[in-house]
Design a protein around this motif. Structure first.
Motif, PDB file in Angstrom:
ATOM      1  N   ALA A 213     -49.737  76.199   6.485  1.00  0.00           N
ATOM      2  CA  ALA A 213     -48.428  75.635   6.570  1.00  0.00           C
ATOM      3  C   ALA A 213     -47.386  76.750   6.773  1.00  0.00           C
ATOM      4  CB  ALA A 213     -47.939  75.107   5.119  1.00  0.00           C
ATOM      5  N   TRP A 214     -47.823  78.142   6.447  1.00  0.00           N
ATOM      6  CA  TRP A 214     -46.982  79.032   6.385  1.00  0.00           C
ATOM      7  C   TRP A 214     -46.203  79.409   7.804  1.00  0.00           C
ATOM      8  CZ3 TRP A 214     -45.636  79.806   1.849  1.00  0.00           C
ATOM      9  CH2 TRP A 214     -44.651  80.934   1.555  1.00  0.00           C
ATOM     10  N   PRO A 215     -46.619  79.339   9.042  1.00  0.00           N
ATOM     11  CA  PRO A 215     -45.979  79.435  10.064  1.00  0.00           C
ATOM     12  C   PRO A 215     -44.468  78.405   9.986  1.00  0.00           C
ATOM     13  CG  PRO A 215     -47.935  79.513  10.666  1.00  0.00           C
ATOM     14  CD  PRO A 215     -48.077  78.869   9.374  1.00  0.00           C
ATOM     15  N   ARG A 216     -44.897  77.149   9.569  1.00  0.00           N
ATOM     16  CA  ARG A 216     -43.680  76.261   9.637  1.00  0.00           C
ATOM     17  C   ARG A 216     -42.669  76.951   8.390  1.00  0.00           C
ATOM     18  NH1 ARG A 216     -48.243  72.805   9.977  1.00  0.00           N
ATOM     19  NH2 ARG A 216     -48.023  71.354  11.964  1.00  0.00           N
ATOM     20  N   VAL A 217     -43.299  77.447   7.400  1.00  0.00           N
ATOM     21  CA  VAL A 217     -42.368  78.066   6.142  1.00  0.00           C
ATOM     22  C   VAL A 217     -41.487  79.211   6.677  1.00  0.00           C
ATOM     23  CG1 VAL A 217     -42.175  78.927   4.110  1.00  0.00           C
ATOM     24  CG2 VAL A 217     -43.918  77.184   4.394  1.00  0.00           C
ATOM     25  N   LEU A 218     -42.110  79.889   7.490  1.00  0.00           N
ATOM     26  CA  LEU A 218     -41.458  81.083   8.183  1.00  0.00           C
ATOM     27  C   LEU A 218     -40.290  80.690   9.222  1.00  0.00           C
ATOM     28  CD1 LEU A 218     -44.368  83.670   8.399  1.00  0.00           C
ATOM     29  CD2 LEU A 218     -42.281  83.584   6.707  1.00  0.00           C
ATOM     30  N   ARG A 219     -40.501  79.602   9.780  1.00  0.00           N
ATOM     31  CA  ARG A 219     -39.612  79.372  10.622  1.00  0.00           C
ATOM     32  C   ARG A 219     -38.219  78.893   9.836  1.00  0.00           C
ATOM     33  NH1 ARG A 219     -43.865  77.387  13.957  1.00  0.00           N
ATOM     34  NH2 ARG A 219     -43.797  75.304  13.064  1.00  0.00           N
ATOM     35  N   ALA A 220     -38.404  78.228   8.678  1.00  0.00           N
ATOM     36  CA  ALA A 220     -37.356  77.669   8.057  1.00  0.00           C
ATOM     37  C   ALA A 220     -36.754  78.854   6.900  1.00  0.00           C
ATOM     38  CB  ALA A 220     -37.763  76.640   7.047  1.00  0.00           C
ATOM     39  N   VAL A 221     -37.685  79.846   6.551  1.00  0.00           N
ATOM     40  CA  VAL A 221     -37.124  80.854   5.711  1.00  0.00           C
ATOM     41  C   VAL A 221     -37.974  82.109   6.047  1.00  0.00           C
ATOM     42  CG1 VAL A 221     -37.156  81.727   3.285  1.00  0.00           C
ATOM     43  CG2 VAL A 221     -37.143  79.032   3.706  1.00  0.00           C
ATOM     44  N   GLU A 239     -58.427  85.041   4.293  1.00  0.00           N
ATOM     45  CA  GLU A 239     -57.979  86.325   5.114  1.00  0.00           C
ATOM     46  C   GLU A 239     -58.063  86.045   6.500  1.00  0.00           C
ATOM     47  OE1 GLU A 239     -58.583  90.071   1.745  1.00  0.00           O
ATOM     48  OE2 GLU A 239     -60.137  89.378   3.111  1.00  0.00           O
ATOM     49  N   ARG A 240     -59.424  85.407   7.149  1.00  0.00           N
ATOM     50  CA  ARG A 240     -59.361  85.057   8.398  1.00  0.00           C
ATOM     51  C   ARG A 240     -58.254  84.049   8.772  1.00  0.00           C
ATOM     52  NH1 ARG A 240     -64.764  86.175   7.091  1.00  0.00           N
ATOM     53  NH2 ARG A 240     -65.398  84.058   6.350  1.00  0.00           N
ATOM     54  N   LEU A 241     -57.929  83.296   7.971  1.00  0.00           N
ATOM     55  CA  LEU A 241     -57.231  82.156   8.475  1.00  0.00           C
ATOM     56  C   LEU A 241     -55.905  82.766   8.370  1.00  0.00           C
ATOM     57  CD1 LEU A 241     -57.191  79.176   8.617  1.00  0.00           C
ATOM     58  CD2 LEU A 241     -56.656  78.765   6.283  1.00  0.00           C
ATOM     59  N   ALA A 242     -55.529  83.461   7.463  1.00  0.00           N
ATOM     60  CA  ALA A 242     -54.014  84.119   7.721  1.00  0.00           C
ATOM     61  C   ALA A 242     -53.779  84.970   9.045  1.00  0.00           C
ATOM     62  CB  ALA A 242     -53.802  85.015   6.673  1.00  0.00           C
ATOM     63  N   ALA A 243     -55.070  85.720   9.424  1.00  0.00           N
ATOM     64  CA  ALA A 243     -54.959  86.560  10.620  1.00  0.00           C
ATOM     65  C   ALA A 243     -54.596  85.282  11.768  1.00  0.00           C
ATOM     66  CB  ALA A 243     -56.115  87.384  10.793  1.00  0.00           C
ATOM     67  N   ALA A 244     -55.466  84.382  11.781  1.00  0.00           N
ATOM     68  CA  ALA A 244     -55.721  83.523  12.746  1.00  0.00           C
ATOM     69  C   ALA A 244     -54.311  82.663  12.997  1.00  0.00           C
ATOM     70  CB  ALA A 244     -56.642  82.508  12.700  1.00  0.00           C
ATOM     71  N   HIS A 245     -53.487  82.568  11.836  1.00  0.00           N
ATOM     72  CA  HIS A 245     -52.154  81.784  11.910  1.00  0.00           C
ATOM     73  C   HIS A 245     -51.054  82.898  12.173  1.00  0.00           C
ATOM     74  CE1 HIS A 245     -53.124  77.752  11.219  1.00  0.00           C
ATOM     75  NE2 HIS A 245     -53.842  78.213  10.293  1.00  0.00           N
ATOM     76  N   GLY A 246     -51.132  84.294  12.363  1.00  0.00           N
ATOM     77  CA  GLY A 246     -50.443  85.170  12.567  1.00  0.00           C
ATOM     78  C   GLY A 246     -49.513  85.476  11.413  1.00  0.00           C
ATOM     79  N   ASP A 324     -49.294  65.777  -0.152  1.00  0.00           N
ATOM     80  CA  ASP A 324     -50.761  65.497   0.376  1.00  0.00           C
ATOM     81  C   ASP A 324     -51.185  66.940   0.620  1.00  0.00           C
ATOM     82  OD1 ASP A 324     -53.020  65.055   1.390  1.00  0.00           O
ATOM     83  OD2 ASP A 324     -52.229  63.347   2.781  1.00  0.00           O
ATOM     84  N   GLY A 325     -52.258  67.467  -0.279  1.00  0.00           N
ATOM     85  CA  GLY A 325     -52.844  69.079   0.029  1.00  0.00           C
ATOM     86  C   GLY A 325     -53.579  68.951   1.381  1.00  0.00           C
ATOM     87  N   ARG A 326     -53.808  67.654   1.977  1.00  0.00           N
ATOM     88  CA  ARG A 326     -54.602  67.828   3.187  1.00  0.00           C
ATOM     89  C   ARG A 326     -53.602  67.740   4.451  1.00  0.00           C
ATOM     90  NH1 ARG A 326     -57.051  62.226   1.873  1.00  0.00           N
ATOM     91  NH2 ARG A 326     -54.768  61.444   1.742  1.00  0.00           N
ATOM     92  N   THR A 327     -52.407  67.885   4.163  1.00  0.00           N
ATOM     93  CA  THR A 327     -51.309  67.816   5.386  1.00  0.00           C
ATOM     94  C   THR A 327     -50.500  69.153   5.451  1.00  0.00           C
ATOM     95  OG1 THR A 327     -51.322  65.448   5.337  1.00  0.00           O
ATOM     96  CG2 THR A 327     -49.741  66.516   6.601  1.00  0.00           C
ATOM     97  N   ALA A 328     -50.645  69.822   6.141  1.00  0.00           N
ATOM     98  CA  ALA A 328     -49.759  71.245   6.230  1.00  0.00           C
ATOM     99  C   ALA A 328     -48.472  70.913   6.303  1.00  0.00           C
ATOM    100  CB  ALA A 328     -50.410  72.032   7.580  1.00  0.00           C
TER     101      ALA A 328
END
Length: 375
Positions: A213-221, A239-246, A324-328
């Motif tokens: 979800a964090w790329p969407r969060v960063l677009r807002a904040v 950690e791999r997921l964080a890198a993959a999402h930038g 719903d924790g399944r939905t970013a």
């Protein structure tokens, strides 16, 4: 005054949430009213010497409902004059109840911790839970979710004897101003909006959903940061997921932290989020989520996943949000909503603190246990 023998496989210095729950139940009994029978563990002798009650250690690191454990437990109960037994976890040691009545024990309370709601779906485990429910006087539950799932497999008489008993929160320890500024400085988060997640790193807890979800969060904040507190086998994948999402530069992993530093790590956040989800067709489910209550005690608004009993630890719309924790997109929307509305977030945190002070302190849980043990 009743004297209680606590029989448990889950007890410090072995780490874990169940261990802490059972230990606190023992600590909040009146002086001279409790004895603990628990397995051996590294550094147990040093830990036991600091306790305000006697601890008898089994020779091995696991106790099962076998004749040797029954005999030892019975001997302790008789020697100490115990008229009640508290099973730190209902299964499997609750099966000792029938045999212990021969040693003069009159009252049995068996504690459940949430995973039993999943067991209720498995034939062998379901049968075990049903038998234990018949043999003890009270089977406890954390909240309505776990009660309803377990009650389905118990006899009507056993289901009628169920009672709520949940972990408490030390509101003097978990509080605003507990050291969060130092934690923020340690991780270079000063003056940034921080979302904190405190939990073991396993798939069910939802740290991966936060990162997705964090790329969407960063677009807002744009300057928001995610502080992930805890250790576990899922860290490498996260950690791999964080890198993959930038978003690696906006995510901090603390690893495991000492218990005494946990309040400060909660206090480092502006929002607490753990969007847990149910896995394995209901076998892997959140029983309650004491972390939400500890965060509320610290004055943070909380974001919980809709798994199992997690919503029981949130007053939805008042102390936090349930998603719903399944939905970013749902996770991102809730996080961004609270970060962009600090007045609402602050109000939720204040209501959460008041709720914990009123309903969740250890004194309240200790009073409930006392009533259950005395009948």
């Amino acid at each position: 005054m009743t004297k209680t023998l606590v029989i448990t496989n889950d007890f410090p210095p072995r780490p874990g949430g169940i261990q802490a729950f059972v230990h606190n139940l023992a600590l909040h009994r009146p002086p001279g009213s409790v004895v603990v029978y628990a397995p051996s563990w590294k550094d147990a002798a040093r830990f036991d010497a600091d306790q305000p009650f006697p601890v008898v250690r089994h020779p091995t690191s696991l106790m099962l409902p076998v004749p040797s454990v029954l005999r030892r437990a019975g001997q302790i109960a008789r020697a100490e004059g115990c008229d009640s037994v508290l099973f730190g976890a209902a299964a499997p040691l609750g099966l000792l109840a029938r045999g212990l009545r021969r040693y003069g024990v009159e009252r049995f309370v068996a504690v459940t911790h949430g995973h039993e709601a999943g067991w209720a779906q498995v034939p062998v485990a379901r049968s075990l839970l049903r038998r234990i429910g018949d043999e003890v006087d009270v089977l406890t539950y954390l909240g309505e979710y776990t009660r309803s799932r377990m009650a389905r497999v118990l006899t009507p008489a056993a289901a009628g004897r169920m009672a709520r008993l949940a972990p408490g929160v030390d509101e003097a320890v978990f509080r605003a101003g507990a050291g969060g500024a130092e934690i923020r400085a340690r991780h270079a988060l000063t003056d940034r909006p921080v979302v904190v997640c405190v939990s073991r790193l396993v798939p069910r807890k939802g740290q991966d959903a936060l990162i997705a979800a964090w790329p969407r969060v960063l677009r807002a904040v744009p300057d928001a940061a995610l502080l992930i507190v805890g250790g576990g086998p899922y860290r490498g994948e996260l950690e791999r997921l964080a890198a993959a999402h930038g978003v690696a530069s906006s995510v901090r992993f603390t690893g495991s932290v000492p218990w005494e530093e946990l309040p400060a790590h909660y206090d480092a956040g502006d929002v607490f989020a753990m969007p847990c989800r149910t896995r394995r067709r209901g076998l892997d489910v959140e029983g309650l989520g004491i972390v939400y209550l500890e965060a509320s005690a610290t004055g943070l608004p909380v974001i919980a996943g809709g798994s199992g009993g997690a919503p029981d630890a949130v007053l939805a719309g008042e102390t936090g949000l349930v998603v719903d924790g399944r939905t970013a997109s749902a996770v991102a929307g809730a996080v961004a909503e609270l970060l962009r509305d600090p007045d609402r977030a602050r109000e939720m945190g204040e209501k959460g603190r008041s709720w914990v002070e009123r309903e969740w302190p250890w004194a309240v849980q200790a009073g409930r246990l006392d009533a259950l043990l005395t009948g």
